[in-house]
Scaffold this active site. Structure first.
Site, PDB file in Angstrom:
ATOM      1  N   LYS A  11       0.864  -1.203   0.000  1.00 54.04           N
ATOM      2  CA  LYS A  11       0.000   0.000   0.000  1.00 54.04           C
ATOM      3  C   LYS A  11       0.898   1.250   0.000  1.00 54.04           C
ATOM      4  CE  LYS A  11      -3.470  -2.883   2.107  1.00 54.04           C
ATOM      5  NZ  LYS A  11      -4.642  -3.028   2.950  1.00 54.04           N
ATOM      6  N   HIS A  98      -8.292  -3.184  -6.036  1.00 54.14           N
ATOM      7  CA  HIS A  98      -8.242  -3.350  -4.574  1.00 54.14           C
ATOM      8  C   HIS A  98      -9.401  -2.558  -3.951  1.00 54.14           C
ATOM      9  CE1 HIS A  98      -6.929  -3.096  -0.431  1.00 54.14           C
ATOM     10  NE2 HIS A  98      -6.187  -4.150  -0.679  1.00 54.14           N
ATOM     11  N   GLU A 100      -9.545  -0.664  -1.555  1.00 48.71           N
ATOM     12  CA  GLU A 100      -9.221   0.743  -1.229  1.00 48.71           C
ATOM     13  C   GLU A 100      -9.314   1.621  -2.472  1.00 48.71           C
ATOM     14  OE1 GLU A 100      -5.526  -0.248   0.681  1.00 48.71           O
ATOM     15  OE2 GLU A 100      -6.672  -1.258   2.262  1.00 48.71           O
ATOM     16  N   GLU A 170     -10.901 -10.508  -0.918  1.00 47.71           N
ATOM     17  CA  GLU A 170     -10.553  -9.764   0.291  1.00 47.71           C
ATOM     18  C   GLU A 170     -11.812  -9.150   0.894  1.00 47.71           C
ATOM     19  OE1 GLU A 170      -6.185  -8.336   0.235  1.00 47.71           O
ATOM     20  OE2 GLU A 170      -7.359  -6.901  -0.890  1.00 47.71           O
ATOM     21  N   SER A 216      -6.120  -9.348   7.008  1.00 45.01           N
ATOM     22  CA  SER A 216      -5.560  -9.699   8.332  1.00 45.01           C
ATOM     23  C   SER A 216      -4.925 -11.084   8.359  1.00 45.01           C
ATOM     24  CB  SER A 216      -6.637  -9.568   9.417  1.00 45.01           C
ATOM     25  OG  SER A 216      -7.041  -8.212   9.538  1.00 45.01           O
ATOM     26  N   GLY A 237      -1.327  -7.469   3.567  1.00 50.15           N
ATOM     27  CA  GLY A 237      -1.060  -6.041   3.781  1.00 50.15           C
ATOM     28  C   GLY A 237      -0.034  -5.870   4.888  1.00 50.15           C
TER      29      GLY A 237
HETATM   30  P1  13P Z   1      -4.121  -6.509   5.785  1.00 54.38           P
HETATM   31  O1  13P Z   1      -3.322  -7.775   5.629  1.00 54.38           O
HETATM   32  O2  13P Z   1      -3.320  -5.391   6.400  1.00 54.38           O
HETATM   33  O3  13P Z   1      -5.425  -6.753   6.461  1.00 54.38           O
HETATM   34  O4  13P Z   1      -4.447  -6.002   4.301  1.00 54.38           O
HETATM   35  C1  13P Z   1      -4.961  -6.886   3.376  1.00 54.38           C
HETATM   36  C2  13P Z   1      -4.961  -6.232   2.054  1.00 54.38           C
HETATM   37  O5  13P Z   1      -5.708  -5.306   1.800  1.00 54.38           O
HETATM   38  C3  13P Z   1      -3.993  -6.721   1.045  1.00 54.38           C
HETATM   39  O6  13P Z   1      -4.264  -6.187  -0.191  1.00 54.38           O
END
Ligand code: 13P
Length: 253
Positions: A11, A98, A100, A170, A216, A237
């Site tokens: 990210k 993604h 986000e 995800e 996670s 992530g």
């Molecule tokens: P986390 O592993 O921090 O929960 O993030 C997952 C993610 O969005 C990977 O693209």
């Protein structure tokens, strides 16, 4: 047969200098392990992509990926990066859609389909993300939403093009929250995604598609998730920012 793929999505973290440090540290730890045929991917910010690709160049089953791209080849799109540029930087994969990007940058399935096309046209592989927000799961509409994301973003592809796609499921409620999906929840929706692929293409195509879980994932829960028959690795992530944790997850694949 499909391969397990563990990708670290950094990210908006790590400067170019810090990126070198993290990759070198991770590679040193990985050198002590036998990871079999598992594929490992680093997804740094654009500004560090070329250097990270250089660090993994020629290493078996280790690649660099971009976190996004634009669908046009070039032009007046200030701040954007094309798939051709990503390829020239030495990356092999591009994360597309993604949650986000969908949430904060309003990316739609229609735009994502164009991005997938642009990535494939350059000979790169998309890691196409899908997954539902909490309110959608609570309303028990997650199968419907994920089906729509997959159909509208990917199912225009020919069977040949689709065979180059990696899917990452995800659940938005599990991303960065510490609330991981249970092994059963992950298996249930991964199997559903594979069924969609069988219906659209065929059973062989479905069996060959890597479907990663993301949200996670940590060394402590990775084994349970990835031992599910339809969970083929992870999109990581936070834990990918710590070399020992990322390697711990890779070892569980
Ligand atoms: P986390 O592993 O921090 O929960 O993030 C997952 C993610 O969005 C990977 O693209």
């Amino acid at each position: 047969m499909r391969k397990n793929i563990i990708a670290g999505n950094w990210k908006m973290n790590k400067t170019p200098q810090e990126s070198t440090q993290l990759v070198e540290e991770t590679l040193q730890l990985l050198a002590k392990e036998n990871i079999g045929e598992t594929i490992v991917i680093f997804c740094p910010p654009f500004i560090a992509l070329e250097r990270v690709a250089g660090l993994v160049k020629g290493k078996k089953n280790i690649f660099a990926a971009a976190q996004n791209c634009h669908w046009e080849k070039s032009g007046a799109y200030t701040g954007e990066v094309s798939a051709a540029m990503i390829k020239a930087a030495g990356a092999a994969y591009v994360i597309i859609g993604h949650s986000e990007r969908r949430l904060y940058f309003n990316e739609t399935n229609e735009q994502l389909a164009k991005k997938v096309n642009a990535v494939l046209a350059e000979g790169l592989q998309p890691i196409y993300c899908c997954g539902e927000p909490l309110e959608v799961r609570e309303a028990n509409k997650h199968f419907e939403l994920v089906a729509q994301q997959i159909k509208e973003g990917l199912f225009h592809l020919s069977k040949d093009d689709f065979s180059k796609v990696v899917i990452a499921y995800e659940p938005v409620w599990a991303i960065g929250t510490g609330k991981v999906a249970s092994d059963e929840q992950a298996q249930e929706i991964h199997a559903y995604i594979r069924k969609l692929i069988t219906e659209k293409y065929d059973a062989a195509t479905a069996a060959n598609t890597t479907i990663q879980y993301g949200g996670s994932m940590k060394p402590s829960n990775a084994k349970g998730l990835m031992s599910q028959p339809d969970v083929d690795g992870g999109l990581i992530g936070g834990a990918a920012l710590v070399a020992a944790d990322f390697v711990g997850i890779i070892k569980s694949a």
